[in-house]
Write an enzyme that holds these catalytic residues in place. Structure first.
Site, mmCIF file in Angstrom:
data_model
loop_
_atom_site.group_PDB
_atom_site.id
_atom_site.type_symbol
_atom_site.label_atom_id
_atom_site.label_comp_id
_atom_site.label_asym_id
_atom_site.label_seq_id
_atom_site.Cartn_x
_atom_site.Cartn_y
_atom_site.Cartn_z
ATOM 1 N N HIS A 426 -22.388 18.429 -10.147
ATOM 2 C CA HIS A 426 -22.734 18.176 -11.548
ATOM 3 C C HIS A 426 -23.667 19.247 -12.110
ATOM 4 O O HIS A 426 -24.281 20.031 -11.388
ATOM 5 C CB HIS A 426 -23.362 16.787 -11.706
ATOM 6 C CG HIS A 426 -24.684 16.601 -11.012
ATOM 7 N ND1 HIS A 426 -25.889 16.929 -11.592
ATOM 8 C CD2 HIS A 426 -24.982 16.113 -9.778
ATOM 9 C CE1 HIS A 426 -26.881 16.635 -10.765
ATOM 10 N NE2 HIS A 426 -26.364 16.141 -9.650
ATOM 11 N N CYS A 445 -26.604 14.924 -4.231
ATOM 12 C CA CYS A 445 -25.472 15.536 -4.937
ATOM 13 C C CYS A 445 -25.679 17.045 -5.070
ATOM 14 O O CYS A 445 -26.787 17.556 -4.885
ATOM 15 C CB CYS A 445 -25.286 14.903 -6.300
ATOM 16 S SG CYS A 445 -24.583 13.236 -6.229
#
Length: 534
Positions: A426, A445
């Site tokens: 992301h 992440c």
């Protein structure tokens, strides 16, 4: 060493030929006796047993045909050279197998030898094809599922192959694996020759400096191949270029200053680098054989994400990975990217809610006001009406969501390959972190430095003008899911030694300490470096 084994093998084969010939010319009862002997020694309920039942208990190794001879010869050769691949010998000693073959006299003896050879082959084949270690037993971040061929299928493949060609197909066929094998030989030779010589005292050396430490730095760079031999005692322009080249090859800031981090990496021995290559070979064996003509490769140790098309890197960007704590380290696994979300909401993970946000809410109900608190029906909760002190990590009944915005924790786009670890790629509003040399700051992440460009590259396969399409959706401000018409394999790896696109070896720091654990496990399994340390 191998040639000695080959010499002894000829003697062994001669003895076996006599036994095999006698068996072939005997009464049918001899064949039945061999089958009974194989059945006696084969492990009950194993893949080896299943293979022999389906194969009618016919010999794979102890027959007298050229195929049997070739298989025996190649197996002994392979088992004698497991160290070529950085593999342990395994549970079967070559000498023990040779002794068993030499002393085989009866049909029962031949049955026992047949099964011992099959078991040794299966162990060797599995180790070479998919690794000697089980990742999940080493570190809880190694969640990769390794593709392993069954014992039955290995034996079936061996018998079906032309001559002994099955052995040639076992090792990974990737360019990376072959290049690492070459680097392993280079380093082993270097270690045996004493390594790179004297280390450099840890200090700060830069352009224009002179003195004995500069000379030691020069000598080290010369021995490592970054600088031509010269008697110049000054940190000159040539040394500046050499230091920058070394820094680039080791994931360091390329400022040309030999500071503490640069000198620490310079002083690592050839043996240390060889360990990293051994670990990289094992890691390469864990990866899927089919990576995908187009795939995404995230090397956590390199803090990079790449799109690879037909073996060529077509896009690359810097990354931020999980913080080096037990609950935040990014895991390693492979999956398929299915879609991207433009203008994403951030649905706060339960662990972050209870560990980070709940204590703040208990002190101040208006804390983290940019996050919406919702009930089980998705309705926003009035914070003033809730006594957060009555809740704990087990009974907190609410969810938390940050709506789309420039300041959203996920930035303006996320890339999804749905998995049980809740890991994805992301954007991030914290752009400053990408200037750091070591970039381990996230909750697990993978954050991308150039997420928009990453999106354009992915969408180029299905949109005539991917940039215009992306920004048209972005401009709506609405959370929008865009499906990828062709899913893209994603491989989250961790490689402290790898071969760069120009064929030059690259080394990175072991930020999660995983490679040390893998090396210790390889040592425990029987892998050893050359005796001389360099």
């Amino acid at each position: 060493m191998i040639s000695g084994f080959r010499t002894r093998t000829v003697i062994v084969f001669t003895a076996l030929f006599v036994s095999s010939a006698s068996m072939a010319s005997a009464e049918p009862r001899s064949s039945t006796a061999f089958q009974m002997a194989v059945a006696e020694f084969v492990p009950t309920g194993s893949g080896v047993a299943e293979f022999y039942r389906e194969n009618g208990f016919a010999p794979v190794w102890v027959g007298e045909t050229p195929e049997h001879v070739a298989r025996r010869s190649r197996l002994i050769q392979a088992l004698s050279s497991t160290d070529m691949h950085g593999l342990p010998q395994g549970s079967y000693s070559v000498q023990t197998l040779i002794d068993k073959m030499q002393t085989a006299r009866t049909t029962r003896d031949l049955g026992a030898v047949e099964i011992k050879l099959s078991k040794a082959f299966v162990e060797y084949a599995r180790n070479l094809q998919s690794g000697a270690l089980r990742p999940s037993e080493i570190d809880d971040g190694l969640v990769r599922k390794v593709e392993r061929v069954s014992a039955k299928d290995h034996l079936k493949g061996l018998v079906a192959a032309q001559h002994d060609t099955y052995f040639d197909q076992l090792a990974p066929q990737s360019t990376q694996y072959r290049a690492l094998m070459k680097q392993k030989l280079v380093l082993e030779t270097l270690v045996n020759q004493g390594g790179w010589g004297p280390t450099v005292p840890v200090s700060k050396l830069e352009y224009g400096d002179t003195g004995p430490n500069v000379i030691k730095l020069r000598n080290r760079l010369v021995s490592m191949g970054y600088l031509r031999p010269t008697a110049n005692p000054e940190f000159d322009g040539a040394m500046l270029i050499a230091v920058k080249a070394f820094q680039a090859d080791h994931g360091l800031a390329t400022d040309g200053v030999a500071g503490q981090d640069t000198i620490t990496e310079l002083n690592r021995s050839a043996s240390e680098r060889l360990k990293a290559v051994y670990v990289a070979l094992e890691r390469e064996r864990w990866l899927p054989r089919e990576r995908g003509e187009r795939h995404i490769l995230v090397n956590q140790a390199d803090f990079s994400a790449k799109i690879v098309d037909d073996g060529l890197v077509t896009f690359e960007t810097r990354t931020v990975i999980g913080k080096n704590t037990h609950d935040r380290r990014s895991p390693e696994f492979s999956d398929e990217m299915e879609h991207l979300v433009i203008n994403p909401s951030w649905y706060v993970p339960r662990s972050i809610i209870t560990k980070e946000y709940l204590p703040k809410l208990q002190s101040n109900p208006n804390a983290v006001g940019h996050i919406h608190i919702t009930d089980r029906s998705g309705r926003q909760v009035n914070r003033a009406a809730v006594d957060f002190t009555q809740f704990n990590a087990r009974n907190f009944p609410f969810a938390m969501r940050q709506p789309p915005s420039q300041s959203n924790a996920l930035g303006l786009v996320k890339f999804m390959f749905p998995n049980k670890y809740n890991i994805y790629l992301h954007d991030t509003p914290q752009k400053n972190l990408f200037a750091r040399e070591v970039r381990a700051f996230s909750h697990g992440c993978i954050r991308l430095a150039d997420p928009f460009e990453f999106a354009y590259a992915l969408l180029a396969k299905q949109e005539e003008d991917p940039k215009a399409f992306f920004h048209r959706v972005l401009a709506t401000g609405k959370e929008t899911t865009v499906q990828l018409e062709e899913h893209v394999p994603v491989h989250l790896i961790y490689r402290t030694a790898y071969i760069g696109p120009k064929g030059k070896v690259q080394y990175r720091r072991d930020v999660y300490d995983r490679d040390r654990k893998i090396w210790e496990a390889l040592q425990k399994a029987g892998v050893a470096l050359p005796d001389v340390q360099g």
